[in-house]
Design an enzyme around this catalytic site. Structure first.
Site, PDB file in Angstrom:
ATOM      1  N   CYS A 163       0.883  -1.102   0.033  1.00  0.00           N
ATOM      2  CA  CYS A 163       0.104  -0.130  -0.065  1.00  0.00           C
ATOM      3  C   CYS A 163       0.949   1.271  -0.044  1.00  0.00           C
ATOM      4  O   CYS A 163       1.628   1.456  -1.176  1.00  0.00           O
ATOM      5  CB  CYS A 163      -0.966  -0.016   1.090  1.00  0.00           C
ATOM      6  N   HIS A 207      -3.789  -4.858   0.129  1.00  0.00           N
ATOM      7  CA  HIS A 207      -2.981  -5.662   1.511  1.00  0.00           C
ATOM      8  C   HIS A 207      -3.197  -7.129   1.298  1.00  0.00           C
ATOM      9  O   HIS A 207      -4.162  -7.634   1.801  1.00  0.00           O
ATOM     10  CB  HIS A 207      -3.817  -5.053   2.606  1.00  0.00           C
ATOM     11  N   GLU A 228      -1.614  -9.141   3.079  1.00  0.00           N
ATOM     12  CA  GLU A 228      -1.669  -9.562   4.235  1.00  0.00           C
ATOM     13  C   GLU A 228      -2.912  -9.889   5.154  1.00  0.00           C
ATOM     14  O   GLU A 228      -2.980 -10.828   5.979  1.00  0.00           O
ATOM     15  CB  GLU A 228      -0.869  -8.697   5.589  1.00  0.00           C
TER      16      GLU A 228
HETATM   17  N1  GLN Z   1      -1.984   6.583   2.461  1.00  0.00           N
HETATM   18  C1  GLN Z   1      -2.191   5.970   1.543  1.00  0.00           C
HETATM   19  C2  GLN Z   1      -3.348   6.204   0.830  1.00  0.00           C
HETATM   20  O1  GLN Z   1      -4.299   6.395   1.342  1.00  0.00           O
HETATM   21  C3  GLN Z   1      -1.734   4.535   1.764  1.00  0.00           C
HETATM   22  C4  GLN Z   1      -2.826   3.739   2.770  1.00  0.00           C
HETATM   23  C5  GLN Z   1      -2.282   2.502   3.073  1.00  0.00           C
HETATM   24  O2  GLN Z   1      -1.003   2.275   3.295  1.00  0.00           O
HETATM   25  N2  GLN Z   1      -3.078   1.534   3.948  1.00  0.00           N
HETATM   26  O3  GLN Z   1      -3.672   5.937  -0.506  1.00  0.00           O
END
Ligand code: GLN
Length: 540
Positions: A382, A508, A510
Protein backbone atom coordinates in the site's frame (compact mmCIF):
# COMPACT_ATOMS: atom_id res chain seq x y z
CA UNK A 1 -29.76 -27.83 15.28
CA UNK A 2 -30.75 -24.54 16.93
CA UNK A 3 -28.06 -21.87 16.72
CA UNK A 4 -26.07 -21.75 19.97
CA UNK A 5 -24.65 -18.50 21.30
CA UNK A 6 -21.40 -18.41 23.23
CA UNK A 7 -20.53 -15.18 25.03
CA UNK A 8 -16.92 -14.49 25.89
CA UNK A 9 -16.15 -11.83 28.51
CA UNK A 10 -12.94 -10.84 30.25
CA UNK A 11 -12.08 -9.67 33.73
CA UNK A 12 -9.26 -8.44 36.00
CA UNK A 13 -7.12 -6.81 33.30
CA UNK A 14 -7.33 -6.14 29.58
CA UNK A 15 -5.15 -7.80 26.92
CA UNK A 16 -5.75 -11.32 28.24
CA UNK A 17 -6.29 -12.67 24.77
CA UNK A 18 -10.08 -13.05 24.55
CA UNK A 19 -9.70 -12.84 20.79
CA UNK A 20 -7.27 -15.75 20.70
CA UNK A 21 -9.45 -17.85 23.03
CA UNK A 22 -12.55 -17.11 20.94
CA UNK A 23 -10.68 -17.86 17.71
CA UNK A 24 -9.25 -21.07 19.17
CA UNK A 25 -12.66 -22.29 20.29
CA UNK A 26 -14.10 -21.48 16.87
CA UNK A 27 -11.23 -23.40 15.31
CA UNK A 28 -12.02 -26.47 17.42
CA UNK A 29 -15.76 -26.35 16.77
CA UNK A 30 -15.16 -25.88 13.06
CA UNK A 31 -12.79 -28.83 12.86
CA UNK A 32 -15.54 -30.85 14.53
CA UNK A 33 -17.73 -30.00 11.55
CA UNK A 34 -19.91 -27.27 13.05
CA UNK A 35 -20.73 -24.10 11.18
CA UNK A 36 -19.20 -21.34 13.27
CA UNK A 37 -18.69 -17.61 13.22
CA UNK A 38 -17.29 -15.09 15.68
CA UNK A 39 -18.38 -11.53 16.27
CA UNK A 40 -16.80 -8.79 18.32
CA UNK A 41 -18.63 -6.07 20.23
CA UNK A 42 -16.43 -3.11 21.06
CA UNK A 43 -17.67 -0.74 23.74
CA UNK A 44 -16.17 2.47 22.31
CA UNK A 45 -18.08 5.31 20.67
CA UNK A 46 -16.16 5.32 17.38
CA UNK A 47 -18.36 3.89 14.63
CA UNK A 48 -15.47 1.65 13.59
CA UNK A 49 -11.70 1.63 14.21
CA UNK A 50 -11.00 3.14 10.77
CA UNK A 51 -10.38 6.61 12.16
CA UNK A 52 -8.27 5.35 15.08
CA UNK A 53 -4.54 5.79 15.26
CA UNK A 54 -2.87 2.34 15.43
CA UNK A 55 -1.38 3.40 18.78
CA UNK A 56 -4.91 3.12 20.22
CA UNK A 57 -5.97 -0.44 19.41
CA UNK A 58 -3.32 -1.69 17.01
CA UNK A 59 -3.86 -2.43 13.35
CA UNK A 60 -7.12 -1.69 11.57
CA UNK A 61 -8.22 -4.91 9.89
CA UNK A 62 -10.34 -4.89 6.71
CA UNK A 63 -13.02 -7.44 5.85
CA UNK A 64 -13.78 -8.58 2.30
CA UNK A 65 -16.92 -6.43 2.24
CA UNK A 66 -14.88 -3.35 3.08
CA UNK A 67 -15.48 -2.91 6.78
CA UNK A 68 -12.67 -1.38 8.84
CA UNK A 69 -12.58 -3.71 11.79
CA UNK A 70 -10.92 -4.56 15.08
CA UNK A 71 -7.73 -6.57 14.72
CA UNK A 72 -9.31 -9.51 16.53
CA UNK A 73 -11.24 -10.22 13.33
CA UNK A 74 -7.85 -10.91 11.79
CA UNK A 75 -7.24 -13.57 14.43
CA UNK A 76 -10.69 -15.03 13.78
CA UNK A 77 -9.93 -15.39 10.08
CA UNK A 78 -6.39 -16.68 10.54
CA UNK A 79 -7.53 -19.35 12.99
CA UNK A 80 -10.66 -20.48 11.17
CA UNK A 81 -10.58 -19.51 7.48
CA UNK A 82 -13.99 -17.96 8.07
CA UNK A 83 -14.55 -14.78 6.07
CA UNK A 84 -15.91 -12.11 8.41
CA UNK A 85 -17.97 -9.11 7.33
CA UNK A 86 -19.35 -5.84 8.67
CA UNK A 87 -21.83 -7.86 10.73
CA UNK A 88 -19.00 -9.44 12.74
CA UNK A 89 -17.82 -6.24 14.39
CA UNK A 90 -20.15 -3.77 16.08
CA UNK A 91 -19.26 -0.83 18.32
CA UNK A 92 -21.22 1.21 20.83
CA UNK A 93 -21.06 4.00 18.26
CA UNK A 94 -22.88 1.91 15.67
CA UNK A 95 -25.52 0.86 18.16
CA UNK A 96 -26.17 4.47 19.21
CA UNK A 97 -26.14 5.69 15.63
CA UNK A 98 -28.83 3.25 14.66
CA UNK A 99 -30.97 4.03 17.75
CA UNK A 100 -30.62 7.77 17.13
CA UNK A 101 -31.54 7.31 13.44
CA UNK A 102 -34.66 5.41 14.51
CA UNK A 103 -35.51 8.13 17.02
CA UNK A 104 -35.20 10.80 14.29
CA UNK A 105 -37.43 8.77 12.00
CA UNK A 106 -40.04 8.65 14.74
CA UNK A 107 -39.87 4.88 15.09
CA UNK A 108 -40.19 5.06 18.88
CA UNK A 109 -43.64 6.68 18.65
CA UNK A 110 -43.05 9.41 21.17
CA UNK A 111 -41.49 7.23 23.86
CA UNK A 112 -38.48 8.33 25.91
CA UNK A 113 -35.48 6.60 24.33
CA UNK A 114 -33.29 5.03 27.01
CA UNK A 115 -30.27 2.79 27.47
CA UNK A 116 -32.61 0.11 28.75
CA UNK A 117 -34.54 -1.06 26.80
CA UNK A 118 -33.66 0.75 23.56
CA UNK A 119 -29.87 0.48 23.48
CA UNK A 120 -29.89 -3.02 24.97
CA UNK A 121 -32.57 -4.13 22.50
CA UNK A 122 -30.50 -2.81 19.63
CA UNK A 123 -27.47 -4.71 20.94
CA UNK A 124 -29.55 -7.90 21.24
CA UNK A 125 -30.96 -7.47 17.74
CA UNK A 126 -27.45 -7.11 16.33
CA UNK A 127 -26.07 -10.06 18.29
CA UNK A 128 -28.84 -12.27 16.90
CA UNK A 129 -28.53 -11.07 13.27
CA UNK A 130 -26.00 -13.63 12.06
CA UNK A 131 -27.97 -16.38 13.79
CA UNK A 132 -31.08 -15.41 11.83
CA UNK A 133 -29.36 -16.36 8.57
CA UNK A 134 -29.58 -20.03 9.54
CA UNK A 135 -25.98 -20.42 8.43
CA UNK A 136 -24.45 -21.15 11.81
CA UNK A 137 -24.54 -23.77 14.54
CA UNK A 138 -22.38 -21.75 16.91
CA UNK A 139 -21.98 -18.00 17.14
CA UNK A 140 -19.24 -16.83 19.44
CA UNK A 141 -19.68 -13.26 20.65
CA UNK A 142 -16.68 -11.59 22.20
CA UNK A 143 -17.48 -8.60 24.37
CA UNK A 144 -14.55 -6.17 24.27
CA UNK A 145 -13.25 -4.42 27.36
CA UNK A 146 -13.17 -5.68 30.92
CA UNK A 147 -16.06 -6.54 33.23
CA UNK A 148 -16.48 -3.59 35.59
CA UNK A 149 -15.96 -0.95 32.90
CA UNK A 150 -18.80 1.55 32.75
CA UNK A 151 -18.92 1.42 28.97
CA UNK A 152 -19.44 -2.34 28.68
CA UNK A 153 -22.47 -2.36 31.01
CA UNK A 154 -25.18 -2.18 28.30
CA UNK A 155 -23.52 -5.09 26.45
CA UNK A 156 -23.42 -7.21 29.59
CA UNK A 157 -27.05 -6.38 30.34
CA UNK A 158 -27.94 -7.49 26.80
CA UNK A 159 -25.97 -10.71 27.36
CA UNK A 160 -27.80 -11.30 30.66
CA UNK A 161 -31.18 -10.95 28.94
CA UNK A 162 -30.15 -13.16 26.02
CA UNK A 163 -28.86 -15.86 28.33
CA UNK A 164 -32.21 -15.86 30.09
CA UNK A 165 -34.13 -16.00 26.82
CA UNK A 166 -31.91 -18.59 25.10
CA UNK A 167 -31.42 -20.93 28.05
CA UNK A 168 -29.35 -23.93 27.08
CA UNK A 169 -28.74 -22.52 23.61
CA UNK A 170 -26.30 -20.10 25.19
CA UNK A 171 -23.16 -20.26 27.21
CA UNK A 172 -20.94 -17.83 29.08
CA UNK A 173 -17.17 -18.12 29.08
CA UNK A 174 -15.26 -15.74 31.32
CA UNK A 175 -11.55 -15.15 30.92
CA UNK A 176 -9.61 -13.96 33.96
CA UNK A 177 -6.05 -13.57 35.12
CA UNK A 178 -4.23 -15.52 37.81
CA UNK A 179 -1.19 -13.47 38.76
CA UNK A 180 2.00 -14.92 40.19
CA UNK A 181 3.53 -12.93 43.01
CA UNK A 182 7.25 -13.53 42.74
CA UNK A 183 8.01 -12.28 46.27
CA UNK A 184 5.48 -14.68 47.80
CA UNK A 185 6.16 -17.37 45.16
CA UNK A 186 2.40 -17.80 44.90
CA UNK A 187 -0.35 -17.77 42.33
CA UNK A 188 -3.30 -15.69 43.45
CA UNK A 189 -6.94 -16.56 42.78
CA UNK A 190 -8.60 -13.61 44.47
CA UNK A 191 -8.74 -11.37 41.37
CA UNK A 192 -10.57 -14.19 39.57
CA UNK A 193 -13.04 -14.59 42.41
CA UNK A 194 -13.70 -10.84 42.45
CA UNK A 195 -14.13 -10.69 38.72
CA UNK A 196 -16.64 -13.54 38.70
CA UNK A 197 -18.54 -11.87 41.60
CA UNK A 198 -18.70 -8.71 39.50
CA UNK A 199 -20.15 -10.68 36.60
CA UNK A 200 -22.61 -12.44 38.90
CA UNK A 201 -23.74 -9.09 40.26
CA UNK A 202 -24.64 -8.18 36.70
CA UNK A 203 -26.74 -11.33 36.55
CA UNK A 204 -24.38 -13.48 34.48
CA UNK A 205 -23.21 -16.80 35.85
CA UNK A 206 -20.24 -18.05 33.80
CA UNK A 207 -20.35 -21.71 32.72
CA UNK A 208 -16.68 -21.91 31.88
CA UNK A 209 -13.70 -20.04 33.28
CA UNK A 210 -10.49 -19.67 31.35
CA UNK A 211 -7.58 -18.68 33.58
CA UNK A 212 -4.80 -16.82 31.85
CA UNK A 213 -1.59 -17.54 33.70
CA UNK A 214 2.16 -17.58 33.31
CA UNK A 215 2.54 -20.62 35.61
CA UNK A 216 0.70 -23.92 35.88
CA UNK A 217 -2.38 -23.50 38.10
CA UNK A 218 -2.47 -26.63 40.31
CA UNK A 219 -5.57 -28.80 40.19
CA UNK A 220 -6.43 -28.06 43.83
CA UNK A 221 -6.40 -24.37 43.07
CA UNK A 222 -8.63 -24.83 40.03
CA UNK A 223 -11.04 -26.82 42.21
CA UNK A 224 -11.08 -24.02 44.75
CA UNK A 225 -11.88 -21.50 42.01
CA UNK A 226 -14.65 -23.78 40.73
CA UNK A 227 -16.18 -23.98 44.20
CA UNK A 228 -16.04 -20.23 44.85
CA UNK A 229 -17.42 -19.37 41.44
CA UNK A 230 -20.24 -21.95 40.98
CA UNK A 231 -18.50 -23.51 38.00
CA UNK A 232 -18.00 -27.24 37.53
CA UNK A 233 -14.36 -28.20 38.20
CA UNK A 234 -13.66 -29.57 34.71
CA UNK A 235 -14.89 -26.26 33.29
CA UNK A 236 -12.03 -24.32 34.89
CA UNK A 237 -9.51 -24.28 32.07
CA UNK A 238 -6.07 -22.80 32.22
CA UNK A 239 -4.55 -20.80 29.42
CA UNK A 240 -0.87 -20.84 30.16
CA UNK A 241 1.44 -18.68 28.01
CA UNK A 242 2.55 -20.55 24.90
CA UNK A 243 5.44 -19.68 22.60
CA UNK A 244 2.95 -19.34 19.74
CA UNK A 245 -0.70 -18.30 19.73
CA UNK A 246 -1.33 -21.10 17.22
CA UNK A 247 -0.72 -23.66 19.99
CA UNK A 248 -3.68 -22.36 21.98
CA UNK A 249 -6.37 -24.49 20.24
CA UNK A 250 -4.40 -27.62 21.04
CA UNK A 251 -3.89 -26.57 24.66
CA UNK A 252 -7.62 -25.89 25.06
CA UNK A 253 -8.56 -29.16 23.36
CA UNK A 254 -6.29 -31.11 25.71
CA UNK A 255 -8.40 -29.71 28.54
CA UNK A 256 -11.59 -30.70 26.67
CA UNK A 257 -12.87 -27.15 26.17
CA UNK A 258 -14.62 -28.03 22.90
CA UNK A 259 -16.26 -31.11 24.40
CA UNK A 260 -17.41 -29.16 27.47
CA UNK A 261 -18.93 -26.48 25.21
CA UNK A 262 -20.85 -29.13 23.25
CA UNK A 263 -22.13 -30.88 26.37
CA UNK A 264 -23.14 -27.66 28.07
CA UNK A 265 -25.11 -26.60 25.00
CA UNK A 266 -26.90 -29.95 24.85
CA UNK A 267 -24.93 -31.45 21.96
CA UNK A 268 -23.47 -34.94 22.27
CA UNK A 269 -19.88 -35.05 21.01
CA UNK A 270 -19.72 -37.81 18.41
CA UNK A 271 -16.23 -37.43 17.07
CA UNK A 272 -12.89 -35.80 17.74
CA UNK A 273 -11.94 -32.57 15.96
CA UNK A 274 -10.04 -33.14 12.70
CA UNK A 275 -6.96 -31.18 13.62
CA UNK A 276 -4.54 -32.85 11.18
CA UNK A 277 -3.60 -29.88 8.95
CA UNK A 278 -3.35 -27.59 11.97
CA UNK A 279 -1.05 -30.03 13.76
CA UNK A 280 1.05 -30.34 10.60
CA UNK A 281 1.55 -26.59 10.67
CA UNK A 282 2.59 -26.69 14.34
CA UNK A 283 4.94 -29.55 13.56
CA UNK A 284 6.57 -27.49 10.80
CA UNK A 285 6.80 -24.55 13.18
CA UNK A 286 8.52 -26.64 15.84
CA UNK A 287 10.92 -28.40 13.54
CA UNK A 288 12.17 -25.25 11.75
CA UNK A 289 15.75 -24.54 12.77
CA UNK A 290 17.15 -22.16 10.21
CA UNK A 291 16.13 -18.52 10.44
CA UNK A 292 14.92 -16.05 7.82
CA UNK A 293 15.63 -12.41 8.69
CA UNK A 294 13.03 -9.94 7.48
CA UNK A 295 13.06 -6.21 8.16
CA UNK A 296 9.84 -4.25 8.41
CA UNK A 297 10.27 -0.53 7.79
CA UNK A 298 7.43 1.47 9.31
CA UNK A 299 6.65 4.26 11.72
CA UNK A 300 4.60 2.39 14.32
CA UNK A 301 7.33 -0.04 15.33
CA UNK A 302 7.01 0.67 19.08
CA UNK A 303 3.65 -1.07 18.94
CA UNK A 304 3.93 -4.36 17.13
CA UNK A 305 0.14 -4.84 17.01
CA UNK A 306 0.13 -2.02 14.44
CA UNK A 307 1.42 -4.50 11.83
CA UNK A 308 -0.27 -7.62 13.20
CA UNK A 309 -1.52 -9.08 9.92
CA UNK A 310 1.82 -8.49 8.21
CA UNK A 311 3.81 -10.16 10.98
CA UNK A 312 1.39 -13.11 11.07
CA UNK A 313 1.49 -13.49 7.27
CA UNK A 314 5.28 -13.50 7.40
CA UNK A 315 5.15 -16.08 10.16
CA UNK A 316 2.85 -18.32 8.08
CA UNK A 317 5.14 -17.92 5.08
CA UNK A 318 8.33 -18.59 7.06
CA UNK A 319 6.81 -21.71 8.62
CA UNK A 320 5.73 -23.14 5.26
CA UNK A 321 9.26 -22.42 4.04
CA UNK A 322 10.66 -24.38 7.02
CA UNK A 323 12.17 -21.32 8.65
CA UNK A 324 11.90 -19.53 11.94
CA UNK A 325 10.98 -15.90 11.43
CA UNK A 326 13.26 -13.22 12.78
CA UNK A 327 11.27 -10.06 12.16
CA UNK A 328 13.25 -6.89 12.74
CA UNK A 329 11.17 -3.74 13.17
CA UNK A 330 12.94 -0.72 11.73
CA UNK A 331 11.79 2.77 12.62
CA UNK A 332 11.41 4.65 9.35
CA UNK A 333 11.92 8.01 11.10
CA UNK A 334 15.37 6.90 12.24
CA UNK A 335 16.59 5.52 8.91
CA UNK A 336 19.03 7.79 7.06
CA UNK A 337 21.56 7.44 4.25
CA UNK A 338 24.23 7.26 6.96
CA UNK A 339 22.83 4.26 8.78
CA UNK A 340 20.85 2.43 6.09
CA UNK A 341 23.66 0.08 5.09
CA UNK A 342 24.42 -0.91 8.68
CA UNK A 343 20.71 -1.36 9.43
CA UNK A 344 19.70 -3.42 6.40
CA UNK A 345 22.73 -5.31 5.18
CA UNK A 346 22.19 -8.45 7.30
CA UNK A 347 18.56 -8.83 6.29
CA UNK A 348 17.31 -11.40 3.78
CA UNK A 349 14.29 -9.35 2.76
CA UNK A 350 12.64 -6.02 3.51
CA UNK A 351 8.99 -5.01 3.78
CA UNK A 352 7.98 -1.39 3.39
CA UNK A 353 4.88 -0.94 5.52
CA UNK A 354 1.53 0.68 4.77
CA UNK A 355 0.66 3.95 6.43
CA UNK A 356 -0.72 7.45 6.18
CA UNK A 357 0.85 10.88 6.12
CA UNK A 358 4.29 12.40 5.88
CA UNK A 359 5.88 11.17 9.11
CA UNK A 360 8.58 8.58 8.49
CA UNK A 361 8.23 8.73 4.72
CA UNK A 362 11.82 9.80 4.00
CA UNK A 363 13.20 6.72 5.77
CA UNK A 364 11.08 4.57 3.47
CA UNK A 365 12.63 6.23 0.42
CA UNK A 366 16.12 5.72 1.85
CA UNK A 367 15.38 2.03 2.51
CA UNK A 368 13.88 1.54 -0.95
CA UNK A 369 16.79 3.14 -2.80
CA UNK A 370 19.22 0.96 -0.87
CA UNK A 371 17.16 -2.21 -1.43
CA UNK A 372 16.70 -1.52 -5.14
CA UNK A 373 20.37 -0.73 -5.72
CA UNK A 374 21.56 -3.71 -3.68
CA UNK A 375 18.93 -5.99 -5.19
CA UNK A 376 17.45 -7.22 -1.89
CA UNK A 377 14.04 -8.97 -1.99
CA UNK A 378 11.67 -6.10 -1.27
CA UNK A 379 7.94 -6.03 -0.74
CA UNK A 380 6.03 -2.73 -0.64
CA UNK A 381 2.50 -2.80 0.72
CA UNK A 382 0.00 0.00 0.00
CA UNK A 383 1.89 3.15 1.07
CA UNK A 384 4.99 0.96 0.76
CA UNK A 385 4.14 0.33 -2.91
CA UNK A 386 3.41 4.03 -3.44
CA UNK A 387 6.85 4.83 -1.97
CA UNK A 388 8.42 2.31 -4.37
CA UNK A 389 6.86 4.22 -7.26
CA UNK A 390 7.94 7.63 -5.93
CA UNK A 391 11.51 6.49 -5.21
CA UNK A 392 11.76 5.03 -8.73
CA UNK A 393 10.40 8.25 -10.23
CA UNK A 394 12.91 10.37 -8.37
CA UNK A 395 16.03 8.28 -8.74
CA UNK A 396 15.50 6.41 -12.01
CA UNK A 397 13.18 8.64 -14.06
CA UNK A 398 14.95 11.73 -12.73
CA UNK A 399 11.74 13.38 -11.56
CA UNK A 400 13.37 14.90 -8.48
CA UNK A 401 10.19 16.34 -6.97
CA UNK A 402 7.91 13.39 -7.75
CA UNK A 403 5.56 12.67 -4.89
CA UNK A 404 2.14 11.56 -3.83
CA UNK A 405 -0.36 14.39 -3.57
CA UNK A 406 -1.02 13.02 -0.07
CA UNK A 407 2.43 14.32 0.93
CA UNK A 408 2.68 17.32 -1.38
CA UNK A 409 -0.57 18.45 -3.05
CA UNK A 410 1.34 20.76 -5.43
CA UNK A 411 4.03 18.32 -6.57
CA UNK A 412 4.90 18.82 -10.28
CA UNK A 413 4.99 15.03 -10.75
CA UNK A 414 2.02 13.48 -9.01
CA UNK A 415 2.99 9.87 -9.73
CA UNK A 416 0.65 8.90 -6.89
CA UNK A 417 -2.57 10.85 -6.91
CA UNK A 418 -5.97 10.98 -5.27
CA UNK A 419 -8.51 8.72 -6.93
CA UNK A 420 -11.10 10.63 -8.92
CA UNK A 421 -13.98 9.50 -6.72
CA UNK A 422 -12.05 10.58 -3.60
CA UNK A 423 -11.78 14.22 -4.61
CA UNK A 424 -15.20 15.20 -3.25
CA UNK A 425 -14.89 13.16 -0.04
CA UNK A 426 -14.92 15.24 3.14
CA UNK A 427 -15.73 12.65 5.84
CA UNK A 428 -12.77 10.56 6.95
CA UNK A 429 -14.70 7.56 8.32
CA UNK A 430 -15.35 4.60 6.02
CA UNK A 431 -14.73 6.58 2.83
CA UNK A 432 -11.54 5.00 1.48
CA UNK A 433 -11.37 2.38 -1.27
CA UNK A 434 -12.10 -0.53 1.02
CA UNK A 435 -12.50 -4.27 0.77
CA UNK A 436 -11.81 -6.90 -1.85
CA UNK A 437 -11.40 -6.01 -5.53
CA UNK A 438 -10.38 -8.18 -8.45
CA UNK A 439 -6.94 -7.82 -9.95
CA UNK A 440 -5.65 -9.20 -13.24
CA UNK A 441 -1.98 -10.13 -13.26
CA UNK A 442 0.27 -10.12 -16.31
CA UNK A 443 1.04 -13.71 -17.34
CA UNK A 444 4.68 -14.52 -16.66
CA UNK A 445 5.13 -11.74 -14.10
CA UNK A 446 6.71 -12.68 -10.77
CA UNK A 447 3.43 -11.82 -9.03
CA UNK A 448 1.40 -14.11 -11.33
CA UNK A 449 3.92 -16.91 -10.86
CA UNK A 450 3.74 -16.48 -7.08
CA UNK A 451 -0.04 -16.75 -7.07
CA UNK A 452 -0.09 -19.46 -9.72
CA UNK A 453 -2.96 -17.62 -11.41
CA UNK A 454 -3.62 -14.37 -13.26
CA UNK A 455 -6.84 -13.42 -11.46
CA UNK A 456 -6.82 -12.66 -7.76
CA UNK A 457 -8.97 -10.73 -5.34
CA UNK A 458 -7.36 -8.89 -2.44
CA UNK A 459 -8.43 -6.27 0.08
CA UNK A 460 -7.79 -2.55 -0.10
CA UNK A 461 -7.60 0.42 2.24
CA UNK A 462 -6.37 3.59 0.57
CA UNK A 463 -7.36 6.87 -1.09
CA UNK A 464 -4.42 7.41 -3.42
CA UNK A 465 -3.28 5.38 -6.42
CA UNK A 466 -0.69 5.05 -9.16
CA UNK A 467 -1.17 7.80 -11.73
CA UNK A 468 -1.68 6.00 -15.06
CA UNK A 469 -0.46 9.03 -17.02
CA UNK A 470 3.07 8.04 -16.00
CA UNK A 471 2.66 4.35 -16.73
CA UNK A 472 4.57 4.19 -20.02
CA UNK A 473 7.55 6.04 -18.56
CA UNK A 474 7.81 3.64 -15.65
CA UNK A 475 7.46 0.59 -17.88
CA UNK A 476 10.08 1.84 -20.35
CA UNK A 477 12.50 2.36 -17.47
CA UNK A 478 11.92 -1.12 -16.04
CA UNK A 479 9.18 -0.83 -13.42
CA UNK A 480 6.25 -2.80 -14.80
CA UNK A 481 2.61 -2.47 -13.83
CA UNK A 482 1.78 -6.16 -13.67
CA UNK A 483 -1.51 -6.05 -11.80
CA UNK A 484 -4.54 -3.98 -12.61
CA UNK A 485 -8.20 -3.76 -11.77
CA UNK A 486 -10.18 -5.23 -14.71
CA UNK A 487 -12.89 -2.54 -14.56
CA UNK A 488 -11.10 0.66 -13.59
CA UNK A 489 -7.57 -0.17 -14.81
CA UNK A 490 -6.19 1.11 -11.51
CA UNK A 491 -2.69 -0.23 -11.02
CA UNK A 492 -2.64 -2.84 -8.28
CA UNK A 493 0.84 -4.36 -8.54
CA UNK A 494 4.21 -3.03 -9.73
CA UNK A 495 7.41 -5.00 -10.05
CA UNK A 496 10.92 -4.67 -11.41
CA UNK A 497 11.41 -7.93 -13.31
CA UNK A 498 15.17 -7.47 -13.49
CA UNK A 499 15.50 -7.66 -9.72
CA UNK A 500 15.49 -10.71 -7.48
CA UNK A 501 12.11 -9.84 -6.00
CA UNK A 502 10.94 -6.25 -6.04
CA UNK A 503 7.16 -6.11 -5.86
CA UNK A 504 4.70 -3.54 -4.57
CA UNK A 505 0.99 -4.09 -4.09
CA UNK A 506 -1.56 -1.32 -3.77
CA UNK A 507 -3.73 -3.84 -1.94
CA UNK A 508 -3.05 -5.51 1.40
CA UNK A 509 -2.31 -9.21 0.83
CA UNK A 510 -1.69 -9.63 4.57
CA UNK A 511 -5.42 -9.51 5.34
CA UNK A 512 -6.10 -12.77 3.52
CA UNK A 513 -3.28 -14.94 4.88
CA UNK A 514 -4.43 -17.68 7.24
CA UNK A 515 -2.67 -20.59 8.90
CA UNK A 516 -4.19 -23.15 6.55
CA UNK A 517 -4.32 -20.90 3.52
CA UNK A 518 -1.23 -18.69 3.61
CA UNK A 519 -0.98 -15.82 1.12
CA UNK A 520 1.06 -16.90 -1.95
CA UNK A 521 2.80 -13.55 -2.33
CA UNK A 522 4.20 -13.75 1.21
CA UNK A 523 5.23 -17.37 0.64
CA UNK A 524 7.07 -16.35 -2.53
CA UNK A 525 8.66 -13.27 -0.94
CA UNK A 526 10.02 -15.35 1.96
CA UNK A 527 11.23 -18.00 -0.48
CA UNK A 528 13.12 -15.33 -2.42
CA UNK A 529 14.51 -13.90 0.84
CA UNK A 530 15.79 -17.32 1.90
CA UNK A 531 17.41 -17.88 -1.50
CA UNK A 532 19.05 -14.46 -1.38
CA UNK A 533 20.28 -15.00 2.21
CA UNK A 534 21.85 -18.34 1.28
CA UNK A 535 23.48 -16.88 -1.80
CA UNK A 536 24.91 -13.96 0.21
CA UNK A 537 26.19 -16.28 2.93
CA UNK A 538 28.03 -18.50 0.44
CA UNK A 539 29.67 -15.39 -0.99
CA UNK A 540 31.01 -14.37 2.44
N1 GLN B 1 -1.92 6.72 2.61
C1 GLN B 1 -2.06 5.94 1.43
C2 GLN B 1 -3.41 6.14 0.77
O1 GLN B 1 -4.34 6.55 1.40
C3 GLN B 1 -1.79 4.47 1.70
C4 GLN B 1 -2.74 3.84 2.65
C5 GLN B 1 -2.23 2.56 3.24
O2 GLN B 1 -1.03 2.28 3.25
N2 GLN B 1 -3.13 1.74 3.78
O3 GLN B 1 -3.56 5.85 -0.40
Amino acid sequence: METKYIFVTGGVVSSLGKGIISASLANLLKTRGYRVTIQKYDPYINIDPGTLNPYEHGECYVTVDGHEADLDLGHYERFTDIRTTRANNVTTGRIYQSVIDKERRGDYLGKTVQIIPHITDEIKRNIMLLGKTGNYDYIITEIGGTVGDIESLPFLEAVRQLRWELGRDSLSIHLTYVPYLAAAKELKTKPTQHSVKELQQLGIQPDILVLRTEHEVPLAMRRKIAQFCNVSPEAVIQSIDRPSIYQVPVMLHEQHLDEIVLLKTGVTPVDQPHMGPWLDFLEKMDSAEKVVNIGLVGKYVELQDAYKSISESLFHAATYNDRKLNLVYIHSEKLTTDNVDATLHDLDGVIIAPGFGQRGIDGKFVALKWCRENDIPTFGICLGMQCMVIEFARNVLGLQAANSTEMNPSTPDNVIDLMEDQKSVSNMGGTMRLGAYDCNLTPGSKAACAYGTTTVSERHRHRFEFNNEYRARFEDAGMKCVGQNPDTHLVEVVEIPGKRWFIGTQYHPEYSSTVLSPNPLFIDFVRAAIAYGEERDTRK
